[in-house]
Write a protein that holds these residues in place. Sequence first.
Motif, PDB file in Angstrom:
ATOM      1  N   UNK A 170       0.827  -1.201   0.000  1.00 15.43           N
ATOM      2  CA  UNK A 170       0.000   0.000   0.000  1.00 15.43           C
ATOM      3  C   UNK A 170       0.865   1.255   0.000  1.00 15.43           C
ATOM      4  N   UNK A 171       1.964   1.212   0.780  1.00 18.36           N
ATOM      5  CA  UNK A 171       2.868   2.361   0.807  1.00 18.36           C
ATOM      6  C   UNK A 171       3.464   2.609  -0.574  1.00 18.36           C
ATOM      7  N   UNK A 172       3.818   1.522  -1.258  1.00 19.63           N
ATOM      8  CA  UNK A 172       4.339   1.670  -2.622  1.00 19.63           C
ATOM      9  C   UNK A 172       3.309   2.329  -3.523  1.00 19.63           C
ATOM     10  N   UNK A 173       2.037   1.968  -3.348  1.00 20.99           N
ATOM     11  CA  UNK A 173       0.984   2.587  -4.140  1.00 20.99           C
ATOM     12  C   UNK A 173       0.865   4.079  -3.866  1.00 20.99           C
ATOM     13  N   UNK A 174       0.977   4.468  -2.576  1.00 20.86           N
ATOM     14  CA  UNK A 174       0.891   5.893  -2.224  1.00 20.86           C
ATOM     15  C   UNK A 174       2.030   6.675  -2.862  1.00 20.86           C
ATOM     16  N   UNK A 175       3.237   6.139  -2.754  1.00 23.33           N
ATOM     17  CA  UNK A 175       4.405   6.815  -3.320  1.00 23.33           C
ATOM     18  C   UNK A 175       4.251   6.943  -4.832  1.00 23.33           C
ATOM     19  N   UNK A 189       1.352  -0.071 -16.590  1.00 21.16           N
ATOM     20  CA  UNK A 189       2.787  -0.331 -16.717  1.00 21.16           C
ATOM     21  C   UNK A 189       3.411  -0.625 -15.360  1.00 21.16           C
ATOM     22  N   UNK A 190       2.955   0.100 -14.326  1.00 17.23           N
ATOM     23  CA  UNK A 190       3.492  -0.111 -12.976  1.00 17.23           C
ATOM     24  C   UNK A 190       3.197  -1.528 -12.478  1.00 17.23           C
ATOM     25  N   UNK A 191       1.948  -1.967 -12.638  1.00 18.69           N
ATOM     26  CA  UNK A 191       1.577  -3.312 -12.203  1.00 18.69           C
ATOM     27  C   UNK A 191       2.403  -4.364 -12.937  1.00 18.69           C
ATOM     28  N   UNK A 192       2.616  -4.140 -14.242  1.00 18.46           N
ATOM     29  CA  UNK A 192       3.410  -5.089 -15.026  1.00 18.46           C
ATOM     30  C   UNK A 192       4.857  -5.116 -14.532  1.00 18.46           C
ATOM     31  N   UNK A 193       5.433  -3.923 -14.298  1.00 21.15           N
ATOM     32  CA  UNK A 193       6.822  -3.863 -13.809  1.00 21.15           C
ATOM     33  C   UNK A 193       6.939  -4.487 -12.420  1.00 21.15           C
ATOM     34  N   UNK A 194       5.951  -4.218 -11.561  1.00 16.95           N
ATOM     35  CA  UNK A 194       5.992  -4.760 -10.208  1.00 16.95           C
ATOM     36  C   UNK A 194       5.917  -6.292 -10.231  1.00 16.95           C
ATOM     37  N   UNK A 195       5.013  -6.835 -11.053  1.00 23.29           N
ATOM     38  CA  UNK A 195       4.884  -8.289 -11.163  1.00 23.29           C
ATOM     39  C   UNK A 195       6.156  -8.902 -11.736  1.00 23.29           C
ATOM     40  N   UNK A 240      11.499  -0.461 -10.477  1.00 24.32           N
ATOM     41  CA  UNK A 240      10.137  -0.913 -10.756  1.00 24.32           C
ATOM     42  C   UNK A 240       9.086   0.067 -10.270  1.00 24.32           C
ATOM     43  N   UNK A 241       9.513   1.135  -9.576  1.00 20.16           N
ATOM     44  CA  UNK A 241       8.576   2.137  -9.098  1.00 20.16           C
ATOM     45  C   UNK A 241       8.116   1.930  -7.678  1.00 20.16           C
ATOM     46  N   UNK A 242       8.796   1.035  -6.938  1.00 22.96           N
ATOM     47  CA  UNK A 242       8.434   0.748  -5.555  1.00 22.96           C
ATOM     48  C   UNK A 242       9.556   1.239  -4.650  1.00 22.96           C
ATOM     49  N   UNK A 243       9.208   1.667  -3.438  1.00 16.81           N
ATOM     50  CA  UNK A 243      10.209   2.150  -2.499  1.00 16.81           C
ATOM     51  C   UNK A 243      11.217   1.049  -2.172  1.00 16.81           C
ATOM     52  N   UNK A 244      12.489   1.439  -1.937  1.00 17.16           N
ATOM     53  CA  UNK A 244      13.566   0.484  -1.723  1.00 17.16           C
ATOM     54  C   UNK A 244      13.383  -0.426  -0.533  1.00 17.16           C
ATOM     55  N   UNK A 245      12.637   0.025   0.506  1.00 17.02           N
ATOM     56  CA  UNK A 245      12.458  -0.828   1.690  1.00 17.02           C
ATOM     57  C   UNK A 245      11.658  -2.082   1.349  1.00 17.02           C
ATOM     58  N   UNK A 246      10.777  -1.987   0.339  1.00 22.83           N
ATOM     59  CA  UNK A 246      10.050  -3.183  -0.068  1.00 22.83           C
ATOM     60  C   UNK A 246      11.013  -4.204  -0.680  1.00 22.83           C
ATOM     61  N   UNK A 247      11.957  -3.724  -1.483  1.00 22.17           N
ATOM     62  CA  UNK A 247      12.939  -4.614  -2.088  1.00 22.17           C
ATOM     63  C   UNK A 247      13.816  -5.283  -1.063  1.00 22.17           C
TER      64      UNK A 247
END
Length: 707
Positions: A170-175, A189-195, A240-247
């Motif tokens: 959810x935090x990634x979505x907010x960012x 595109x974001x969903x595809x990159x995230x998957x 991929x467009x997600x915050x680094x802490x998720x990675x």
Amino acid sequence: MFHLSSYFPFTDPTLVFFVVLLIILFAPIVMGKLRIPHIIGMVLAGVVIGKYGLNILERDNSFELFGKVGLYYIMFLAALEMDMEGFKKNKYRVLVFGISTFVLPFLLTYLMGIAILGYSSAVSLLLGCIMASNTLIAYPIVGRYGLQRKPSVILSVGSSMIALLLALIFLAGIVTFYNNGNNVGFWLLFVAKFALYCAGMIWLVPRLTRWFLRRYSDAVMQFTFILAIMFMGAALSEVAGVEGIFGAFLSGLILNRYIPHVSPLMNRIEFIGNALFIPYFLIGVGMLIDVSWLFRGGNIIWVVLCITFFGTLGKGLAAYLSAMIFRLPRSSGHMMFGLTSAHAAGAIAMVMVGMKIEVSEGRYLVDSEILNGIVLVILFTCVISSMITERSAQIITLRDKDIPVEEDKNGDDERILIPVKYPEYADRLVNLAILMRNAKLNRELIGLNVVYDDDHMRANQEKGRRLLEHVTQYAAAADVKMQTQVRIAANIANGIKHAFKEFSASEILIGMHMHKDVSAKFWGEFHQSLFNGLNRQIIMCRLMQPLNTLRRIQVVVPSRAQFEQGFYRWLERLSRVAGYLECRIQFHGRADTLALISEYVRNRHPDVRADYAEMTHWNGLPRLAETIADDHLFVVVTARKGTVSYKSAQEGLSDEIKRHFSGKNLLIIFPDQFGDAMDEMTFAQPQHTEENSAYDVISTWIRKQVK
């Protein structure tokens, strides 16, 4: 004119690093005295030295660099410490509880932010993510009670992983929303990159890890490889467009099965993070906090109360509803609520992400009010979580009636370790060990002498060898063998603990501290660290006269002592001593405890002359002191803090003994306890312990002034 302020803030890298190391060193000591989680201590220290405090240090690039590493490290370690096997065995129930413990506090906090605090949707969503996740700050309490395999604990650990994972998504979505808005094409595109990112990590990292760990065994190379994987996961997640802490968190989940929790590699990873990177990050967070917000009216207090109440209410509803659905007892619901209600590392990580989201020119999603509020929320929830978990652990232990079974003669693990230092006292310790040992097993005793690694090491080693030769001859006279070792250590307690593990000892028999010139404290320099650092039986002795001149043994037993793992071990040892000395032994305690003691002594040691006197409360010790003669042996069966038979009255044991039992023959027994020693240090649980809290010292001083 001399102005001290002209030297601040420090800018020299050497001084900056020196001050940070001093904080890392002393914050756990101070917080231990104040009984405050040391994760909060690091943040408060940052407040003091930052520009809003005493302005000792400037938040320079080192805090940016090490802080970011520490932020990733927190999420990485949180994933590495997850119990994946427990999750797999209970995946459906964990999934239900995990989703509920995320959704309920998320919705309640979000609606509260909108309706009560008047925050924007984005800020309310961020607060919802923070309160929906949780940190298992109270898990070491569970370990002390040995409840790790209870269904409620397994569900809590697994659900924490799910809640944190959902909060990060959810935090990634907010960012991403704030960076790119409502563009439908971008979101596809974001969903595809995230998957693609998740699938690539799950496919690549395990294969790469297996290949590297099989091919290279060098400790440094393995550690560097693991860190490289963590940073690769963080860097690719940002691509991929997600915050680094998720990675970092995802990397830890993937590597979880390849790094055993008790492996040297895991130890190195935790050590580096806990010693440097995570404290650096927490201190840097504190330097951002403006304490003046606390004095600008009551709004921040209102914010803290609202966030704490609604977030904790959501966690409580999820815990008790899940317990009802799974048909678990109410005490299990208490445990689930206690374990999942604390917020610490993940909350700070998400707040720091929010501080970087720019909503307009010069305005960020998280301001100083929210940052200060979340730090106070962390403090309150950690206290709530610890109290509820402690109480529920005691209730579950008593509920399940986990009374230990009697020792099996054939399976007895008896190996008594006897640390000796003073020649005038060593013979009495060995003599007591001979009386306590099982003669049928014919096990050798273990004599240990630990010397400091200092300038007098060689001379002290030679003294130790001579002392151990003497006690070996003394034991041989009774046809008892001894195995001995002179050990060099920088810390006496650690030296004894390491020897205990090397010799696979079952218990420790050690003399009490009696040399005021060495230390004025009742427990001496290292005794407290010894019984807090080991969960096995420790008997501390003060023998003022030969054992064969004793006429009576008087034993004080706390209520619920029968629920401790070592109940029958100490009872067997005392029964043997009373049998060999042919003296009377009298037990003082609650009726239910005395009934079990009586049954054991009658069945196993029928020749022992035993009496039983009911003592309903621990405060009866002063009255009992009047009956203790000089030729009696007074035995106190106590407990470590956080165990089922521990009670607050035992905190004053040292004062009671000094006041009422000075000069008496004395044994203090810390029995075996359930669970693990939990002596490793994590960012949630420091290894350091204090004999007395600051509150004890202050209350004692006040009482003296009143008198």
